[in-house]
Every structure is written in C-alpha cells, then in structure tokens.
Scaffold this active site. Structure first.
Site, PDB file in Angstrom:
ATOM      1  N   HIS A 103      -8.064  22.203 -16.092  1.00  0.00           N
ATOM      2  CA  HIS A 103      -8.319  21.729 -14.729  1.00  0.00           C
ATOM      3  C   HIS A 103      -8.535  20.210 -14.761  1.00  0.00           C
ATOM      4  CE1 HIS A 103     -10.220  21.086 -10.848  1.00  0.00           C
ATOM      5  NE2 HIS A 103      -9.663  22.233 -10.479  1.00  0.00           N
ATOM      6  N   SER A 140      -7.224  21.375  -1.516  1.00  0.00           N
ATOM      7  CA  SER A 140      -7.578  21.523  -0.104  1.00  0.00           C
ATOM      8  C   SER A 140      -6.795  22.624   0.615  1.00  0.00           C
ATOM      9  CB  SER A 140      -7.441  20.182   0.629  1.00  0.00           C
ATOM     10  OG  SER A 140      -8.328  19.222   0.078  1.00  0.00           O
ATOM     11  N   ASN A 199     -11.370  29.271  -7.326  1.00  0.00           N
ATOM     12  CA  ASN A 199     -12.074  28.582  -8.421  1.00  0.00           C
ATOM     13  C   ASN A 199     -13.415  28.121  -7.865  1.00  0.00           C
ATOM     14  OD1 ASN A 199     -13.031  26.907 -10.414  1.00  0.00           O
ATOM     15  ND2 ASN A 199     -11.430  25.344 -10.176  1.00  0.00           N
ATOM     16  N   GLU A 218      -1.843  20.937  -9.022  1.00  0.00           N
ATOM     17  CA  GLU A 218      -2.957  20.431  -8.226  1.00  0.00           C
ATOM     18  C   GLU A 218      -2.944  18.908  -8.240  1.00  0.00           C
ATOM     19  OE1 GLU A 218      -6.273  23.577  -7.869  1.00  0.00           O
ATOM     20  OE2 GLU A 218      -6.711  22.389  -9.638  1.00  0.00           O
ATOM     21  N   GLU A 235     -10.633  18.391 -13.405  1.00  0.00           N
ATOM     22  CA  GLU A 235     -12.035  17.982 -13.587  1.00  0.00           C
ATOM     23  C   GLU A 235     -12.426  18.045 -15.060  1.00  0.00           C
ATOM     24  OE1 GLU A 235     -13.543  20.671 -10.647  1.00  0.00           O
ATOM     25  OE2 GLU A 235     -12.597  19.450  -9.086  1.00  0.00           O
ATOM     26  N   LYS A 272     -15.778  26.720  -9.357  1.00  0.00           N
ATOM     27  CA  LYS A 272     -16.337  25.538 -10.037  1.00  0.00           C
ATOM     28  C   LYS A 272     -17.805  25.812 -10.391  1.00  0.00           C
ATOM     29  CE  LYS A 272     -12.770  22.833  -7.861  1.00  0.00           C
ATOM     30  NZ  LYS A 272     -12.298  21.571  -7.320  1.00  0.00           N
ATOM     31  N   GLY A 278     -10.489  18.595  -3.140  1.00  0.00           N
ATOM     32  CA  GLY A 278     -11.792  18.366  -2.519  1.00  0.00           C
ATOM     33  C   GLY A 278     -11.809  17.205  -1.538  1.00  0.00           C
TER      34      GLY A 278
HETATM   35  P1  13P Z   1     -10.349  22.263  -3.311  1.00  0.00           P
HETATM   36  O1  13P Z   1      -9.645  23.507  -2.770  1.00  0.00           O
HETATM   37  O2  13P Z   1     -11.802  22.256  -3.053  1.00  0.00           O
HETATM   38  O3  13P Z   1      -9.621  21.031  -2.917  1.00  0.00           O
HETATM   39  O4  13P Z   1     -10.213  22.387  -4.927  1.00  0.00           O
HETATM   40  C1  13P Z   1      -8.986  22.618  -5.487  1.00  0.00           C
HETATM   41  C2  13P Z   1      -9.194  22.933  -6.911  1.00  0.00           C
HETATM   42  O5  13P Z   1      -9.548  22.074  -7.705  1.00  0.00           O
HETATM   43  C3  13P Z   1      -8.988  24.323  -7.352  1.00  0.00           C
HETATM   44  O6  13P Z   1      -8.973  24.426  -8.731  1.00  0.00           O
END
Ligand code: 13P
Length: 249
Positions: free
Chosen positions: A94, A212, A9, A166, A96, A11, A172
């Site tokens: 997601h 992560s 992803n 997640e 976010e 982002k 992150g």
């Molecule tokens: P990270 O791998 O950067 O922690 O992000 C995970 C994520 O949100 C994947 O959709």
C-alpha cells in the site's frame, strides 16, 4: 468475464467491539451480492472479523505481513500466522507503507511470493504521486512497480493476485481519478501484465481502482470495461456506506 471484487481497507481504525458490530450490520446488507466482498482489518481485529464473518459471504484480509516464515523479527506477523486463523487476502505494498514504512518493490515482490506460498491472495497496490503524474511519469512509475513487484510469479500465482491501482493523489483526498483515466491506466497495467504473463493470464487478473471511492461514484467506476471493483478506505468504515458501494453494480 472477470468478477467484481470490492475490498474495504480499514487502515488503522476500529477496535474489536466495533469490528463485531460492523459485521452484524454489514452482513445482511451485502448477502445478495454477486460481487466478492473483502474486509481488510488491523491485526488485532482479524480474529474477531473471521468469527463475525462465519456463515456470511464476506472474506477477510490483512493489511501487511512479513515475507519470512518465522524468526527474530520483533513486531512482525508471518504469512502462516495469517493463514492459520483463516485470513484469505493480504494487502501488499500500500502507498502508505511505501511512504511511511520503507516498503519497496523488492519487498513487495518477496511478500507477494510468500503470500502465494501459503495460499494467501495478495492485493498488490500500485500508483503514482501527484508530482509524478504532473511530470508525465505516471506510466513509467506504475510500469516499474508492476514489473518489479510482480516478477517471477507462476501463471497460477499471477491469476490469483489482485492488483489495486491507487493514484496517491486520490487517496483520502476526496479527489477521484475520472472513470476514463482510471480505466485507461488499468488497461495499460493489464498490457504490462500481458507482456510478462501472456494475454490469456493477464485477462484473468482482477485490477481494482482505489482512491476516494464512495457510494456516489462507485457505480460509474465499476461499470468501466477494465475496472474490476475497488479498494475502499474511508468509505469502508461505515457498514451502510460500504454496502452501497458493494451493491452499486
Ligand atoms: P480512501 O478510499 O480513503 O481514499 O483510501 C483509499 C485507499 O488507500 C484504500 O487502500
């Protein structure tokens, strides 16, 4: 036996020229994997990604979409628009988007159904915040996300839905859920799906872990009984690092 599905992803990262270079580098590194490899790119990169992924084993996903077919929804992208250019997957719900763009379990459910209606495979994200986890509410929260977000699907639809667990505190942050914790949570997500859709169907649903994931921890996570791969954020931006994750198992 479920296959492993490793999805990146991106982002809100990468421009078209960076997308093209990325695929040139990634494609040869993952060409021998038996795992499913997906890159979920921003809208403006999708067409470049699709062209770049032609004649490779890499599939392309989007990161969001509207549930309506068309209409007066300025700034939105429809399921048909994604499908028409060759997108196969779409991330829905997601954390976010839930956090910053008012995504709810109700809109997640509409989007999941709309994706299936045009033959896009949704990757539906669920997960608890740190405070929800610390107050012992993780199970209740994730169960509700599953029950509401994935309600009223047909058996075929649930079997072609990917769920990504997640935990928000792991995204992150460099903090990963322990492989045992992630496996345990994914097991009870599957149990919830079993209650609604029956064991035979629930057993076929791919459930990924995200938060992560990196080349150092991918193997131990993906080797767990119920973790069917990963949804990878930051570590999917570099072709060599992402390839190591894809090839970890
Ligand atoms: P990270 O791998 O950067 O922690 O992000 C995970 C994520 O949100 C994947 O959709």
């Amino acid at each position: 036996m479920r296959k492993k599905v490793i999805a990146g992803n991106w982002k809100m990262n990468k421009l078209p020229n960076e997308t093209i270079t990325f695929f040139e580098e990634l494609a040869p590194l993952v060409k021998n994997t038996k795992n499913e490899v997906i890159i979920c790119a921003p809208y403006t990169d999708l067409f470049y990604a699709i062209l770049s992924a032609q004649n490779t084993n890499i599939k392309i996903g989007a990161q969001n979409m509207h549930w309506e077919e068309n209409g007066a929804y300025t700034g939105e992208i429809s399921p048909q628009m994604l499908k028409s250019i060759g997108v196969e997957y779409v991330i829905i719900g997601h954390s976010e988007r839930r956090q910053y763009f008012a995504e709810t379990d109700e809109t997640v459910n509409k989007k999941v159904k709309a994706a299936h209606n045009v033959g896009l495979k949704p990757i539906v994200c669920v997960g608890e915040t740190l405070s929800q986890r610390e107050s012992g509410k993780a199970k209740e929260i994730v169960t509700n996300q599953i029950k509401s977000g994935l309600k009223d699907l047909t058996k075929n639809e649930i079997m072609s839905t990917i769920v990504a667990y997640e935990p928000i505190w792991a995204i992150g942050t460099g903090k990963t859920a322990t492989k045992e914790d992630a496996n345990e949570t994914i097991k009870w997500i599957r149990e919830e799906l079993e209650k609604i859709y029956g064991k035979e169907n629930a057993d076929k649903v791919i459930i990924q872990y995200g938060g992560s994931v990196k080349s150092e921890n991918a193997k131990e996570l993906f080797e767990m009984s119920d973790i069917d791969g990963g949804l990878v954020g930051g570590a999917s931006l570099k072709p060599d690092e992402f390839a190591k994750i894809v090839n970890a198992i």
